[in-house]
Write a protein that holds these residues in place. Structure first.
Motif, PDB file in Angstrom:
ATOM      1  N   THR A 128       0.809  -1.222   0.000  1.00  0.00           N
ATOM      2  CA  THR A 128       0.000   0.000   0.000  1.00  0.00           C
ATOM      3  C   THR A 128       0.844   1.275   0.000  1.00  0.00           C
ATOM      4  O   THR A 128       0.333   2.333  -0.354  1.00  0.00           O
ATOM      5  CB  THR A 128      -0.963   0.034   1.194  1.00  0.00           C
ATOM      6  OG1 THR A 128      -0.226  -0.126   2.399  1.00  0.00           O
ATOM      7  CG2 THR A 128      -2.017  -1.045   1.067  1.00  0.00           C
ATOM      8  N   LYS A 129       2.098   1.172   0.377  1.00  0.00           N
ATOM      9  CA  LYS A 129       2.947   2.376   0.350  1.00  0.00           C
ATOM     10  C   LYS A 129       3.204   2.837  -1.084  1.00  0.00           C
ATOM     11  O   LYS A 129       2.906   3.976  -1.415  1.00  0.00           O
ATOM     12  CB  LYS A 129       4.233   2.122   1.112  1.00  0.00           C
ATOM     13  CG  LYS A 129       3.976   1.826   2.580  1.00  0.00           C
ATOM     14  CD  LYS A 129       4.917   2.546   3.459  1.00  0.00           C
ATOM     15  CE  LYS A 129       4.751   2.021   4.859  1.00  0.00           C
ATOM     16  NZ  LYS A 129       4.101   2.893   5.753  1.00  0.00           N
ATOM     17  N   ALA A 174      -1.002   3.013  -3.711  1.00  0.00           N
ATOM     18  CA  ALA A 174      -2.052   3.453  -2.784  1.00  0.00           C
ATOM     19  C   ALA A 174      -3.415   2.849  -3.113  1.00  0.00           C
ATOM     20  O   ALA A 174      -4.234   2.639  -2.220  1.00  0.00           O
ATOM     21  CB  ALA A 174      -2.144   4.969  -2.779  1.00  0.00           C
ATOM     22  N   THR A 200       1.064   0.015  10.996  1.00  0.00           N
ATOM     23  CA  THR A 200       0.443   1.110  10.244  1.00  0.00           C
ATOM     24  C   THR A 200       0.356   2.351  11.121  1.00  0.00           C
ATOM     25  O   THR A 200       0.813   2.353  12.261  1.00  0.00           O
ATOM     26  CB  THR A 200      -0.968   0.718   9.761  1.00  0.00           C
ATOM     27  OG1 THR A 200      -1.790   0.426  10.887  1.00  0.00           O
ATOM     28  CG2 THR A 200      -0.920  -0.481   8.827  1.00  0.00           C
ATOM     29  N   ASN A 201      -0.261   3.376  10.613  1.00  0.00           N
ATOM     30  CA  ASN A 201      -0.406   4.624  11.355  1.00  0.00           C
ATOM     31  C   ASN A 201      -1.653   4.649  12.235  1.00  0.00           C
ATOM     32  O   ASN A 201      -1.957   5.682  12.819  1.00  0.00           O
ATOM     33  CB  ASN A 201      -0.441   5.806  10.385  1.00  0.00           C
ATOM     34  CG  ASN A 201       0.885   5.994   9.683  1.00  0.00           C
ATOM     35  OD1 ASN A 201       1.921   5.617  10.205  1.00  0.00           O
ATOM     36  ND2 ASN A 201       0.853   6.565   8.497  1.00  0.00           N
TER      37      ASN A 201
END
Length: 174
Positions: A37-38, A41, A81-82
């Motif tokens: 996903t980095k 996106a 993740t964030n």
């Protein structure tokens, strides 16, 4: 005369997995989700850890194991993740419990059932994440876009079917 045994469906079709598969498949799903996903996106629409949670929960047919599987996979996903720690853990915990509970009562080997389960659990996770973000974390800027969530559920369902067929080969009858 034939002797009938009255055993529950759960006792007849409960599966186990090789310990390496139990660890490596969810770990690979989490790592792939984070790494892909980095740079890409658009791949974020697919939730591989959710698919792994659903698969292992319905295959084991144990609500306790489904809850623990969802919680561990979700917490590991949060750690990489964030997201605040516990957001995905809580959502996948509920999905794992519900999937395992349904797996006890319903034939989860049927492709139609798998489509409905994956689509429904993807929507359920979106609703749970919305509730956690808005209700527990108090983030009023977090919105649920229904068209996007329906597309996400359809994408997760489309990806999950071949993954389930591949992972079915690793099942062992208890």
């Amino acid at each position: 005369m034939a002797n009938r045994s009255y055993t529950s469906r759960r006792e007849l079709e409960q599966y186990s997995f090789h310990p390496a598969m139990t660890l490596l498949v969810p770990l690979a799903a989490i790592v792939l989700q984070v790494l892909i996903t980095k740079p890409f996106a658009k791949f974020a629409i697919v939730d591989l850890p959710l698919i792994a949670t659903i698969f292992f929960a319905v295959a084991r047919r144990s609500p306790i194991a489904g809850t623990l599987t969802g919680a561990i996979i979700g917490l590991c996903q949060d750690a990489l993740t964030n997201q605040p720690i516990g957001v995905n853990g809580m959502a996948k915990c509920v999905v794992g419990y519900t999937a395992a509970s349904i797996g006890v009562k319903v034939d989860v080997e049927n492709i139609g059932t798998r489509v409905l389960m994956n689509f429904g659990f993807s929507i359920l996770q979106s609703i749970l994440l919305y509730g956690i973000q808005r209700g527990l974390l108090g983030q009023p800027g977090f919105h649920l876009l229904w068209v996007h969530e329906l597309i996400r559920a359809a994408a997760n369902t489309a990806i999950s079917l071949p993954i389930f067929l591949l992972l079915d080969r690793g099942k062992r009858m208890i």
